[in-house]
Design a protein around this motif. Sequence first.
Motif, PDB file in Angstrom:
ATOM      1  N   HIS A  19       0.770  -1.220   0.000  1.00 15.71           N
ATOM      2  CA  HIS A  19       0.000   0.000   0.000  1.00 15.71           C
ATOM      3  C   HIS A  19       0.818   1.295   0.000  1.00 15.71           C
ATOM      4  O   HIS A  19       0.784   2.113   0.925  1.00 15.71           O
ATOM      5  N   ASP A  54      -1.958   0.244  -8.025  1.00 19.30           N
ATOM      6  CA  ASP A  54      -1.248  -0.806  -7.304  1.00 19.30           C
ATOM      7  C   ASP A  54      -2.088  -2.084  -7.238  1.00 19.30           C
ATOM      8  O   ASP A  54      -1.591  -3.180  -7.456  1.00 19.30           O
ATOM      9  N   ILE A  55      -3.386  -1.919  -6.935  1.00 20.15           N
ATOM     10  CA  ILE A  55      -4.260  -3.079  -6.737  1.00 20.15           C
ATOM     11  C   ILE A  55      -5.498  -2.953  -7.631  1.00 20.15           C
ATOM     12  O   ILE A  55      -6.056  -1.860  -7.758  1.00 20.15           O
ATOM     13  N   SER A 102      -9.045  -4.708  -7.320  1.00 16.72           N
ATOM     14  CA  SER A 102      -9.795  -5.664  -6.503  1.00 16.72           C
ATOM     15  C   SER A 102     -11.210  -5.809  -7.067  1.00 16.72           C
ATOM     16  O   SER A 102     -11.494  -6.716  -7.850  1.00 16.72           O
TER      17      SER A 102
HETATM   18  C1  R5P Z   1      -6.676   2.167  -3.216  1.00 16.97           C
HETATM   19  O1  R5P Z   1      -6.342   3.138  -2.603  1.00 16.97           O
HETATM   20  C2  R5P Z   1      -5.803   1.430  -4.149  1.00 16.97           C
HETATM   21  O2  R5P Z   1      -4.755   2.196  -4.634  1.00 16.97           O
HETATM   22  C3  R5P Z   1      -6.623   0.871  -5.303  1.00 16.97           C
HETATM   23  O3  R5P Z   1      -7.045   1.943  -6.118  1.00 16.97           O
HETATM   24  C4  R5P Z   1      -7.834   0.121  -4.819  1.00 16.97           C
HETATM   25  O4  R5P Z   1      -7.457  -0.807  -3.854  1.00 16.97           O
HETATM   26  C5  R5P Z   1      -8.546  -0.583  -5.958  1.00 16.97           C
HETATM   27  O5  R5P Z   1      -9.673  -1.233  -5.450  1.00 16.97           O
HETATM   28  P1  R5P Z   1     -10.911  -1.536  -6.376  1.00 16.97           P
HETATM   29  O6  R5P Z   1     -10.443  -2.312  -7.546  1.00 16.97           O
HETATM   30  O7  R5P Z   1     -11.827  -2.331  -5.480  1.00 16.97           O
HETATM   31  O8  R5P Z   1     -11.538  -0.227  -6.758  1.00 16.97           O
END
Ligand code: R5P
Length: 293
Positions: free
Chosen positions: A126, A218-219, A221
């Motif tokens: 993170h 980064d992620i 989800s």
């Molecule tokens: C959040 O602060 C991270 O940087 C990602 O943007 C976030 O985790 C993405 O999650 P999701 O795909 O559920 O929108």
Amino acid sequence: MLVIGHDDFGRRIADLLEADFAQFEKRIFPDGEVCPRIIDDVTESNIILVNRMSIPPKPNDYYLETILLMKALKGFGVESIDVVMPYFVYSRQDKVFRKGEPHSARYVLDLLKHCGATRFFTVVSHVNRAEDMIDADLPAYNIDGFSAIGAYLKKLDLKDPLVLGADLSVDIFAQKVAKALGVDSASMEKSRNLDTGKLSTSEISLDVEGRDLVIVDDIISSGGTMLKSIEIGKQSRARRIVCGAIHGVFSPGTLEKLTQNVWKIATTDTIINPAAEVSIVEKIAERIKVVAL
Ligand code: R5P
């Protein structure tokens, strides 16, 4: 030193470290309980345990599996266990956002330490909040992954691309990727309602008409954040849209939804998923070499 892993990912780390490799198998009983088993002999007392999650994400199973493996290793009398958790589960709960919630990321590390971890290696955890890891009573190493994403994107024949960070918190990485490509970057401003989970983003118009748009995060989800950026890219008439992320968590249905909306989507292999086109193995091995050998 012995690397213990489940698949080729761990085996390649072992090769790069010129260490022996022992395999464990993942098992789930019919009632859902996890029971991993180390198949090969454990002949060393300094262990590097490499475990990856796969999609559909089951972070609780994955975390418990890691803990149980550590306990099994302790049963062999090993002295040290360096844990490689390429995607740091629960890392998004890296502080108490609302009264009554746990500081989960911290407790994940605490329990690993309690179960015998000597060091913790992860990839782009993170982003800007890595200090929380440093505070924990377990030496933790946060490995870069965006240079690998940049190198992957460089190989695509992109037309005059703009790099867009899907969230302000990844702006620094969007800049890094843009620099690798020799182009400009911008970032979305996003906020999430902590009660409902609903996302809202800033009004932004991008100068991408006829150009390729590279969206990085980064992620991924639920995909909600990426989809907001994709929507802006489409409204701004981007030629093709490429999504690049470190961790493809992809909750059920997300990868399919994104694939329908973009030209390409690629993640690193921190999580086993069909879009994991960018390998992070060398980066992990390099860091372990510096820290642990
Ligand atoms: C959040 O602060 C991270 O940087 C990602 O943007 C976030 O985790 C993405 O999650 P999701 O795909 O559920 O929108």
